[in-house]
Design an enzyme around this catalytic site. Sequence first.
Site, PDB file in Angstrom:
ATOM      1  N   ARG A 107       0.798  -1.222   0.000  1.00 37.18           N
ATOM      2  CA  ARG A 107       0.000   0.000   0.000  1.00 37.18           C
ATOM      3  C   ARG A 107       0.835   1.278   0.000  1.00 37.18           C
ATOM      4  O   ARG A 107       0.305   2.372  -0.154  1.00 37.18           O
ATOM      5  CB  ARG A 107      -0.980  -0.007   1.182  1.00 37.18           C
ATOM      6  CG  ARG A 107      -2.185  -0.874   0.904  1.00 37.18           C
ATOM      7  CD  ARG A 107      -3.089  -0.956   2.109  1.00 37.18           C
ATOM      8  NE  ARG A 107      -2.525  -1.823   3.147  1.00 37.18           N
ATOM      9  CZ  ARG A 107      -2.905  -1.805   4.414  1.00 37.18           C
ATOM     10  NH1 ARG A 107      -3.819  -0.946   4.829  1.00 37.18           N
ATOM     11  NH2 ARG A 107      -2.370  -2.639   5.287  1.00 37.18           N
TER      12      ARG A 107
ATOM     13  N   GLY B  21       9.049  -3.740  12.523  1.00 40.79           N
ATOM     14  CA  GLY B  21       9.922  -2.777  11.841  1.00 40.79           C
ATOM     15  C   GLY B  21       9.189  -1.580  11.252  1.00 40.79           C
ATOM     16  O   GLY B  21       9.818  -0.594  10.857  1.00 40.79           O
TER      17      GLY B  21
ATOM     18  N   GLY C 187      -6.105  -7.472  15.804  1.00 43.76           N
ATOM     19  CA  GLY C 187      -6.420  -8.627  16.641  1.00 43.76           C
ATOM     20  C   GLY C 187      -7.027  -8.132  17.951  1.00 43.76           C
ATOM     21  O   GLY C 187      -6.547  -7.164  18.528  1.00 43.76           O
TER      22      GLY C 187
ATOM     23  N   GLU D   3      -7.963 -12.712  15.638  1.00 44.91           N
ATOM     24  CA  GLU D   3      -7.739 -11.779  14.519  1.00 44.91           C
ATOM     25  C   GLU D   3      -9.075 -11.317  13.955  1.00 44.91           C
ATOM     26  O   GLU D   3     -10.076 -12.043  14.008  1.00 44.91           O
ATOM     27  CB  GLU D   3      -6.907 -12.461  13.429  1.00 44.91           C
ATOM     28  CG  GLU D   3      -5.478 -12.759  13.842  1.00 44.91           C
ATOM     29  CD  GLU D   3      -4.722 -11.511  14.284  1.00 44.91           C
ATOM     30  OE1 GLU D   3      -4.643 -10.552  13.501  1.00 44.91           O
ATOM     31  OE2 GLU D   3      -4.230 -11.479  15.425  1.00 44.91           O
TER      32      GLU D   3
ATOM     33  N   ALA E 220      31.219  43.886  -2.731  1.00 44.25           N
ATOM     34  CA  ALA E 220      30.129  43.198  -3.420  1.00 44.25           C
ATOM     35  C   ALA E 220      30.609  42.588  -4.732  1.00 44.25           C
ATOM     36  O   ALA E 220      31.406  43.178  -5.453  1.00 44.25           O
ATOM     37  CB  ALA E 220      29.002  44.179  -3.700  1.00 44.25           C
TER      38      ALA E 220
ATOM     39  N   ARG F  51      42.596  47.958 -14.489  1.00 45.99           N
ATOM     40  CA  ARG F  51      41.400  48.674 -14.921  1.00 45.99           C
ATOM     41  C   ARG F  51      41.775  49.449 -16.174  1.00 45.99           C
ATOM     42  O   ARG F  51      42.823  50.097 -16.211  1.00 45.99           O
ATOM     43  CB  ARG F  51      41.012  49.654 -13.804  1.00 45.99           C
ATOM     44  CG  ARG F  51      39.626  50.206 -13.934  1.00 45.99           C
ATOM     45  CD  ARG F  51      39.376  51.191 -12.836  1.00 45.99           C
ATOM     46  NE  ARG F  51      39.087  50.586 -11.544  1.00 45.99           N
ATOM     47  CZ  ARG F  51      38.978  51.283 -10.413  1.00 45.99           C
ATOM     48  NH1 ARG F  51      39.185  52.578 -10.400  1.00 45.99           N
ATOM     49  NH2 ARG F  51      38.702  50.671  -9.292  1.00 45.99           N
TER      50      ARG F  51
HETATM   51  C1  UD1 Z   1      -0.766  -8.215  13.375  1.00 42.03           C
HETATM   52  C2  UD1 Z   1      -1.361  -9.053  14.503  1.00 42.03           C
HETATM   53  C3  UD1 Z   1      -2.603  -8.372  15.043  1.00 42.03           C
HETATM   54  C4  UD1 Z   1      -2.275  -6.973  15.504  1.00 42.03           C
HETATM   55  C5  UD1 Z   1      -1.610  -6.185  14.378  1.00 42.03           C
HETATM   56  C6  UD1 Z   1      -1.084  -4.887  14.913  1.00 42.03           C
HETATM   57  C7  UD1 Z   1      -0.858 -11.369  13.958  1.00 42.03           C
HETATM   58  C8  UD1 Z   1      -1.381 -12.642  13.421  1.00 42.03           C
HETATM   59  N1  UD1 Z   1      -1.682 -10.352  13.989  1.00 42.03           N
HETATM   60  O1  UD1 Z   1      -1.718  -8.232  12.332  1.00 42.03           O
HETATM   61  O2  UD1 Z   1      -3.123  -9.104  16.143  1.00 42.03           O
HETATM   62  O3  UD1 Z   1      -3.453  -6.311  15.939  1.00 42.03           O
HETATM   63  O4  UD1 Z   1      -0.493  -6.906  13.845  1.00 42.03           O
HETATM   64  O5  UD1 Z   1      -0.621  -4.103  13.866  1.00 42.03           O
HETATM   65  O6  UD1 Z   1       0.279 -11.312  14.384  1.00 42.03           O
HETATM   66  N2  UD1 Z   1       5.602  -9.749   9.151  1.00 42.03           N
HETATM   67  C9  UD1 Z   1       6.691 -10.507   8.794  1.00 42.03           C
HETATM   68  N3  UD1 Z   1       6.490 -11.695   8.183  1.00 42.03           N
HETATM   69  C10 UD1 Z   1       5.257 -12.170   7.906  1.00 42.03           C
HETATM   70  C11 UD1 Z   1       4.141 -11.396   8.278  1.00 42.03           C
HETATM   71  C12 UD1 Z   1       4.348 -10.187   8.897  1.00 42.03           C
HETATM   72  O7  UD1 Z   1       7.837 -10.105   9.009  1.00 42.03           O
HETATM   73  O8  UD1 Z   1       5.162 -13.268   7.341  1.00 42.03           O
HETATM   74  C13 UD1 Z   1       5.812  -8.450   9.811  1.00 42.03           C
HETATM   75  C14 UD1 Z   1       5.303  -7.285   9.012  1.00 42.03           C
HETATM   76  O9  UD1 Z   1       6.342  -6.718   8.231  1.00 42.03           O
HETATM   77  C15 UD1 Z   1       4.847  -6.312  10.083  1.00 42.03           C
HETATM   78  C16 UD1 Z   1       4.432  -7.213  11.237  1.00 42.03           C
HETATM   79  O10 UD1 Z   1       5.055  -8.454  11.004  1.00 42.03           O
HETATM   80  O11 UD1 Z   1       5.905  -5.487  10.534  1.00 42.03           O
HETATM   81  C17 UD1 Z   1       2.925  -7.378  11.319  1.00 42.03           C
HETATM   82  O12 UD1 Z   1       2.455  -7.940  10.136  1.00 42.03           O
HETATM   83  P1  UD1 Z   1       1.064  -7.536   9.501  1.00 42.03           P
HETATM   84  O13 UD1 Z   1       0.877  -8.297   8.253  1.00 42.03           O
HETATM   85  O14 UD1 Z   1       0.922  -6.068   9.455  1.00 42.03           O
HETATM   86  O15 UD1 Z   1       0.081  -8.124  10.606  1.00 42.03           O
HETATM   87  P2  UD1 Z   1      -1.459  -7.739  10.816  1.00 42.03           P
HETATM   88  O16 UD1 Z   1      -2.262  -8.594   9.933  1.00 42.03           O
HETATM   89  O17 UD1 Z   1      -1.640  -6.292  10.749  1.00 42.03           O
END
Ligand code: UD1
Length: 456
Positions: free
Chosen positions: A15, A101, A137, A152, A379, A439
Site C-alpha cells: 500500500r 519494523g 487482533g 484476529e 560586493a 582597470r
Molecule cells: C498483526 C497481529 C494483530 C495486531 C496487528 C497490529 C498477527 C497474526 N496479527 O496483524 O493481532 O493487531 O499486527 O498491527 O500477528 N511480518 C513478517 N512476516 C510475515 C508477516 C508479517 O515479518 O510473514 C511483519 C510485518 O512486516 C509487520 C508485522 O510483522 O511489521 C505485522 O504484520 P502484519 O501483516 O501487518 O500483521 P497484521 O495482519 O496487521
Amino acid sequence: MTVKTIILAAGQGTRMRSVLPKVLHKVANRSLLEHVYDTSKQIDDNEIIIVYGHGGELVKETLSELEAKWVEQKEQLGTGHAVLQVDNLIGNEDTILILYGDVPLLSKRSIDSLLAKVTAQSMALLTVVLENPVGYGRIVRDAANKVLKIVEQKDATEQEQLIDEVNTGILAVKGEQLKSWISRLDNSNAQQEFYLTDVIEMAVNDGIDVKTSQPESVDEVLGVNNRKQLSHLERVYQAEQADKLMEQGITLLDPARVDCRGSFDSLGQDISVDINVIFEGNNTLGNNVKIGANTIIINSKIADNVEILANCIIDNAVVGAGSRIGPFARLRPQAELAEQVHVGNFVEIKKSTVAQGSKINHLSYIGDATIGSNVNIGAGTITCNYDGVNKFRTVIEDGAFIGSDTQLIAPVTVGKNATIGAGSTITKSTPDEQLTLTRSKQMTIHGWQRPVKKEQ
Ligand code: UD1
Ligand code: MG
C-alpha cells in the site's frame, strides 16, 4: 537478563505503492526500521535480530551498519512463521522482545514496562484501546479480566468484533516458552497464516499468566501501511521534537513549523527559532543564537550570539561567536567562520576559513580560500578557484580591502592591508599595504553626439 529483540520487517508494504521496501521509508530522514533499531539499542544487554523478506536484500544492504543479525524469511507466511525463522537464535534463558519494523515511534518506556513483567510464570503483551478497532487482533478476556486469547479480525465472531482492546503486536516472553509454542503453531485460520498471536492461548493453557500494559499514546504503536500514515507519524514525531526543544528552553515561534531531522550535540540558552526552520544531522547551537525564517541547518556548529537572518542554508559549516549570516546566505561544507564575521545576502562560501571580524556582505563566491581577520570583501567578489580541471586556493591576508566586482584568479595571495581597486581581475599575488588594480582607463569624448533615428 539477556534480551533478544526480534524485529519483524519482512512485510512487503504494497500500500505504500513504492519500489522501496516499506521499512526503508523515512520519518525525520531516518528509516522506519532504524527508528525501531535505535529504540531497541537503548536496552541493556540486548541482541537485535532483524527478520527481513521481500525486497529484503536492499534493506540489508542499505542498513548493513546496524549491529544486528539478519535472518531471511523467504515467504511471508505470517508473524508466527517469521519468528520461527529465528528459532535457533533463541536461548531458553533469553527474554524475547518482539517488535515490528514498521512501528517507528514505540517508546523505550513502553518496552521497559513490558520487559519488567516477564518472568518464568508470566509473559507480557502491549495492548491499546482504539475507538475504531477494525482490522486489529482483539484481546479476549474472561470475567475476571484475565487475557484468554487474541482473535484476529478475520476470525472474530460478531461479539468479539465489539472488543475495542487490540493487540499492538508487541510482546515479551521467556525464550523457552516461546520456542515451545511457535513449534506448535498451525495455519488453520481465515488467512491460512501462522499467527504469532496464537501463542497467547497456548500460554494460558500452560498456566502462564499473560500480563498487559499500555503505551502512553496510541501514536506509539501505530504502524505505517501507506503514505498518509507515514506523514501522520512524521508530524507526531516532529511535535515531540518541538516539545523537547521548548522544554530545554528554546523559543519556537511556531512549534508546528520547525522540523528536526537529527539531533543536537548541545544547545545553549535563549535560542530563538523563527518559522520553517529545518535542522538536519547533528547540530550544535550556542547561547542566544537567533535563527530567521526558512533556514536549513545541517551538521553545523553555531557559536554564542550568532544571528542567522532569514533564508540561509548552513551545511557542514562552523560559525563563530557573534557572527551575522544572511539573509539568503549559503555556507557550504568546510566553511569555517571565526568570531564576529558578517556574511550577507547572496554570498556562497565553501571550503574556506574566514578569520575574526571579516565582512563579506553582498553577492560573492568564496571557495577554497583562507581569509584573514578584518578583511572587507566588496560586493560581487569572486574567487576563481577552478580552471575546469583543478582547484586552487586564494589567500587574503589580514586587513585587506577587496573592491567590488573583483575576480581573484587562484592560486593567488592578496597581501596584508592591501587594497584591490574595484573591478579588478587579479592574476598575480599583490603586495602588502599597497593599492593594486587592473582597470582600463576611463575616457570622455567631448562633443560626441547620440545617433538620431533616420527618417525612412
Ligand atoms: C498483526 C497481529 C494483530 C495486531 C496487528 C497490529 C498477527 C497474526 N496479527 O496483524 O493481532 O493487531 O499486527 O498491527 O500477528 N511480518 C513478517 N512476516 C510475515 C508477516 C508479517 O515479518 O510473514 C511483519 C510485518 O512486516 C509487520 C508485522 O510483522 O511489521 C505485522 O504484520 P502484519 O501483516 O501487518 O500483521 P497484521 O495482519 O496487521
Ligand atoms: Mg498490520
